[in-house]
Design a protein around this motif. Structure first.
Motif, PDB file in Angstrom:
ATOM      1  N   ARG A  23      55.057  -7.364  -3.403  1.00  0.00           N
ATOM      2  CA  ARG A  23      55.127  -8.580  -2.578  1.00  0.00           C
ATOM      3  C   ARG A  23      56.377  -8.577  -1.714  1.00  0.00           C
ATOM      4  O   ARG A  23      56.340  -8.940  -0.550  1.00  0.00           O
ATOM      5  CB  ARG A  23      55.139  -9.828  -3.458  1.00  0.00           C
ATOM      6  CG  ARG A  23      53.805 -10.222  -3.983  1.00  0.00           C
ATOM      7  CD  ARG A  23      53.932 -11.472  -4.821  1.00  0.00           C
ATOM      8  NE  ARG A  23      52.690 -11.796  -5.467  1.00  0.00           N
ATOM      9  CZ  ARG A  23      51.999 -12.894  -5.222  1.00  0.00           C
ATOM     10  NH1 ARG A  23      52.433 -13.770  -4.359  1.00  0.00           N
ATOM     11  NH2 ARG A  23      50.878 -13.117  -5.859  1.00  0.00           N
ATOM     12  N   VAL A  24      57.514  -8.186  -2.314  1.00  0.00           N
ATOM     13  CA  VAL A  24      58.780  -8.190  -1.587  1.00  0.00           C
ATOM     14  C   VAL A  24      58.750  -7.198  -0.432  1.00  0.00           C
ATOM     15  O   VAL A  24      59.239  -7.490   0.657  1.00  0.00           O
ATOM     16  CB  VAL A  24      59.955  -7.891  -2.550  1.00  0.00           C
ATOM     17  CG1 VAL A  24      61.240  -7.603  -1.799  1.00  0.00           C
ATOM     18  CG2 VAL A  24      60.146  -9.052  -3.505  1.00  0.00           C
ATOM     19  N   VAL A  51      55.837  -4.414 -10.835  1.00  0.00           N
ATOM     20  CA  VAL A  51      55.285  -3.693  -9.684  1.00  0.00           C
ATOM     21  C   VAL A  51      54.715  -4.681  -8.668  1.00  0.00           C
ATOM     22  O   VAL A  51      54.932  -4.548  -7.466  1.00  0.00           O
ATOM     23  CB  VAL A  51      54.209  -2.675 -10.137  1.00  0.00           C
ATOM     24  CG1 VAL A  51      53.414  -2.141  -8.961  1.00  0.00           C
ATOM     25  CG2 VAL A  51      54.853  -1.556 -10.919  1.00  0.00           C
ATOM     26  N   LEU A  52      53.999  -5.701  -9.155  1.00  0.00           N
ATOM     27  CA  LEU A  52      53.411  -6.689  -8.253  1.00  0.00           C
ATOM     28  C   LEU A  52      54.498  -7.423  -7.472  1.00  0.00           C
ATOM     29  O   LEU A  52      54.367  -7.637  -6.267  1.00  0.00           O
ATOM     30  CB  LEU A  52      52.558  -7.691  -9.031  1.00  0.00           C
ATOM     31  CG  LEU A  52      51.839  -8.738  -8.186  1.00  0.00           C
ATOM     32  CD1 LEU A  52      50.821  -8.085  -7.269  1.00  0.00           C
ATOM     33  CD2 LEU A  52      51.171  -9.765  -9.077  1.00  0.00           C
ATOM     34  N   PHE A  53      55.588  -7.788  -8.137  1.00  0.00           N
ATOM     35  CA  PHE A  53      56.696  -8.466  -7.459  1.00  0.00           C
ATOM     36  C   PHE A  53      57.279  -7.588  -6.357  1.00  0.00           C
ATOM     37  O   PHE A  53      57.481  -8.041  -5.229  1.00  0.00           O
ATOM     38  CB  PHE A  53      57.783  -8.840  -8.472  1.00  0.00           C
ATOM     39  CG  PHE A  53      59.023  -9.404  -7.848  1.00  0.00           C
ATOM     40  CD1 PHE A  53      59.041 -10.701  -7.365  1.00  0.00           C
ATOM     41  CD2 PHE A  53      60.161  -8.640  -7.727  1.00  0.00           C
ATOM     42  CE1 PHE A  53      60.177 -11.231  -6.782  1.00  0.00           C
ATOM     43  CE2 PHE A  53      61.303  -9.152  -7.152  1.00  0.00           C
ATOM     44  CZ  PHE A  53      61.312 -10.456  -6.670  1.00  0.00           C
ATOM     45  N   ASN A  88      50.621  -4.386   1.014  1.00  0.00           N
ATOM     46  CA  ASN A  88      49.372  -5.066   0.684  1.00  0.00           C
ATOM     47  C   ASN A  88      48.206  -4.121   0.411  1.00  0.00           C
ATOM     48  O   ASN A  88      47.075  -4.571   0.285  1.00  0.00           O
ATOM     49  CB  ASN A  88      48.987  -6.019   1.823  1.00  0.00           C
ATOM     50  CG  ASN A  88      49.966  -7.158   1.921  1.00  0.00           C
ATOM     51  OD1 ASN A  88      50.535  -7.591   0.924  1.00  0.00           O
ATOM     52  ND2 ASN A  88      50.185  -7.640   3.134  1.00  0.00           N
ATOM     53  N   ARG A  89      48.486  -2.826   0.329  1.00  0.00           N
ATOM     54  CA  ARG A  89      47.397  -1.894  -0.001  1.00  0.00           C
ATOM     55  C   ARG A  89      46.930  -2.176  -1.415  1.00  0.00           C
ATOM     56  O   ARG A  89      47.724  -2.312  -2.330  1.00  0.00           O
ATOM     57  CB  ARG A  89      47.889  -0.457   0.085  1.00  0.00           C
ATOM     58  CG  ARG A  89      48.231  -0.009   1.490  1.00  0.00           C
ATOM     59  CD  ARG A  89      48.766   1.367   1.437  1.00  0.00           C
ATOM     60  NE  ARG A  89      49.808   1.404   0.400  1.00  0.00           N
ATOM     61  CZ  ARG A  89      50.818   2.220   0.387  1.00  0.00           C
ATOM     62  NH1 ARG A  89      50.951   3.114   1.312  1.00  0.00           N
ATOM     63  NH2 ARG A  89      51.724   2.182  -0.571  1.00  0.00           N
ATOM     64  N   ASN A  90      45.651  -2.267  -1.603  1.00  0.00           N
ATOM     65  CA  ASN A  90      45.046  -2.522  -2.915  1.00  0.00           C
ATOM     66  C   ASN A  90      45.638  -3.761  -3.584  1.00  0.00           C
ATOM     67  O   ASN A  90      45.854  -3.788  -4.792  1.00  0.00           O
ATOM     68  CB  ASN A  90      45.207  -1.311  -3.833  1.00  0.00           C
ATOM     69  CG  ASN A  90      44.570  -0.076  -3.264  1.00  0.00           C
ATOM     70  OD1 ASN A  90      43.512  -0.146  -2.640  1.00  0.00           O
ATOM     71  ND2 ASN A  90      45.202   1.067  -3.456  1.00  0.00           N
ATOM     72  N   ALA A  91      45.888  -4.804  -2.804  1.00  0.00           N
ATOM     73  CA  ALA A  91      46.531  -6.014  -3.327  1.00  0.00           C
ATOM     74  C   ALA A  91      45.675  -6.674  -4.405  1.00  0.00           C
ATOM     75  O   ALA A  91      46.196  -7.077  -5.443  1.00  0.00           O
ATOM     76  CB  ALA A  91      46.814  -6.994  -2.199  1.00  0.00           C
ATOM     77  N   ARG A  92      44.398  -6.778  -4.154  1.00  0.00           N
ATOM     78  CA  ARG A  92      43.508  -7.434  -5.131  1.00  0.00           C
ATOM     79  C   ARG A  92      43.464  -6.640  -6.435  1.00  0.00           C
ATOM     80  O   ARG A  92      43.539  -7.210  -7.524  1.00  0.00           O
ATOM     81  CB  ARG A  92      42.102  -7.582  -4.530  1.00  0.00           C
ATOM     82  CG  ARG A  92      41.122  -8.226  -5.448  1.00  0.00           C
ATOM     83  CD  ARG A  92      41.441  -9.684  -5.627  1.00  0.00           C
ATOM     84  NE  ARG A  92      40.526 -10.251  -6.604  1.00  0.00           N
ATOM     85  CZ  ARG A  92      40.818 -11.252  -7.377  1.00  0.00           C
ATOM     86  NH1 ARG A  92      41.965 -11.868  -7.273  1.00  0.00           N
ATOM     87  NH2 ARG A  92      39.948 -11.704  -8.247  1.00  0.00           N
ATOM     88  N   ILE A 136      57.824 -16.388 -11.872  1.00  0.00           N
ATOM     89  CA  ILE A 136      58.751 -15.281 -11.595  1.00  0.00           C
ATOM     90  C   ILE A 136      60.133 -15.585 -12.160  1.00  0.00           C
ATOM     91  O   ILE A 136      60.810 -14.698 -12.682  1.00  0.00           O
ATOM     92  CB  ILE A 136      58.803 -14.974 -10.083  1.00  0.00           C
ATOM     93  CG1 ILE A 136      57.448 -14.422  -9.628  1.00  0.00           C
ATOM     94  CG2 ILE A 136      59.904 -13.975  -9.762  1.00  0.00           C
ATOM     95  CD1 ILE A 136      57.317 -14.236  -8.139  1.00  0.00           C
ATOM     96  N   GLY A 137      60.555 -16.851 -12.094  1.00  0.00           N
ATOM     97  CA  GLY A 137      61.855 -17.230 -12.654  1.00  0.00           C
ATOM     98  C   GLY A 137      61.926 -17.010 -14.154  1.00  0.00           C
ATOM     99  O   GLY A 137      62.930 -16.487 -14.676  1.00  0.00           O
TER     100      GLY A 137
END
Length: 163
Positions: free
Chosen positions: A67-68, A62-64, A72-76, A142-143
């Protein structure tokens, strides 16, 4: 010592991940789980922990995707969840994995350990002075995670095909 204590206070998930990696490595290398009672190491337990692990690993992506898509809502909050879910996934992997054995399973375990360890070496723990070093860390983390996806798919297929 003061820096180490401050880092641990700022990043309480780090000791949990490190414990889980060491715990899993000890369980896998000592083959202690094979000596346990069958309800703790049986096929049903493997399916349950494997399904939970698959869900946690899926959530990690989900984080990836955020980012893509530049969401950026609630990023932290998303980053904090990503770290804690990673710690839980590493601990669950310790309970799911049975032993080092075939080269394939050893490679899968090594990739999981490397993902957990690179996850611990994030920007919050190691203050990267250079953006290039941070990008190398990010591509590595990520790789390795991307390499894990087909490995898990093959493991899933082989594990269920032979049961």
């Amino acid at each position: 010592m003061r820096v180490l204590i401050a880092t641990l206070q700022r990043t309480p998930y780090v000791p949990l991940i490190l414990f889980a990696v060491v715990f899993a490595a000890v369980l896998l290398s000592s083959e202690l789980k094979s000596a346990l009672a069958s309800p703790l190491t049986g096929f049903v337990q493997q399916v349950v922990t494997g399904t939970l692990l698959l869900g946690l690993l899926g959530y990690q992506w989900v984080l990836f995707f955020k980012r893509v898509t530049k969401d950026n809502r609630n990023a932290r909050r998303g980053l904090v969840r990503h770290r804690w879910v990673g710690a839980a996934a590493t601990l669950l992997f310790a309970l799911h994995a049975v032993r080092f054995g075939h080269v394939w399973m050893s490679a899968l375990s090594a990739v999981v350990f490397l993902i957990a360890l690179t996850g611990v070496m994030n920007r919050e723990v190691l203050r990267y002075r250079s953006n290039a070093i941070y990008l190398i860390w990010l591509v590595t983390h990520i790789g390795l995670s991307a390499a894990l996806v087909p490995m898990v798919a093959v493991h899933f297929w082989v594990a269920l095909a032979y049961q």
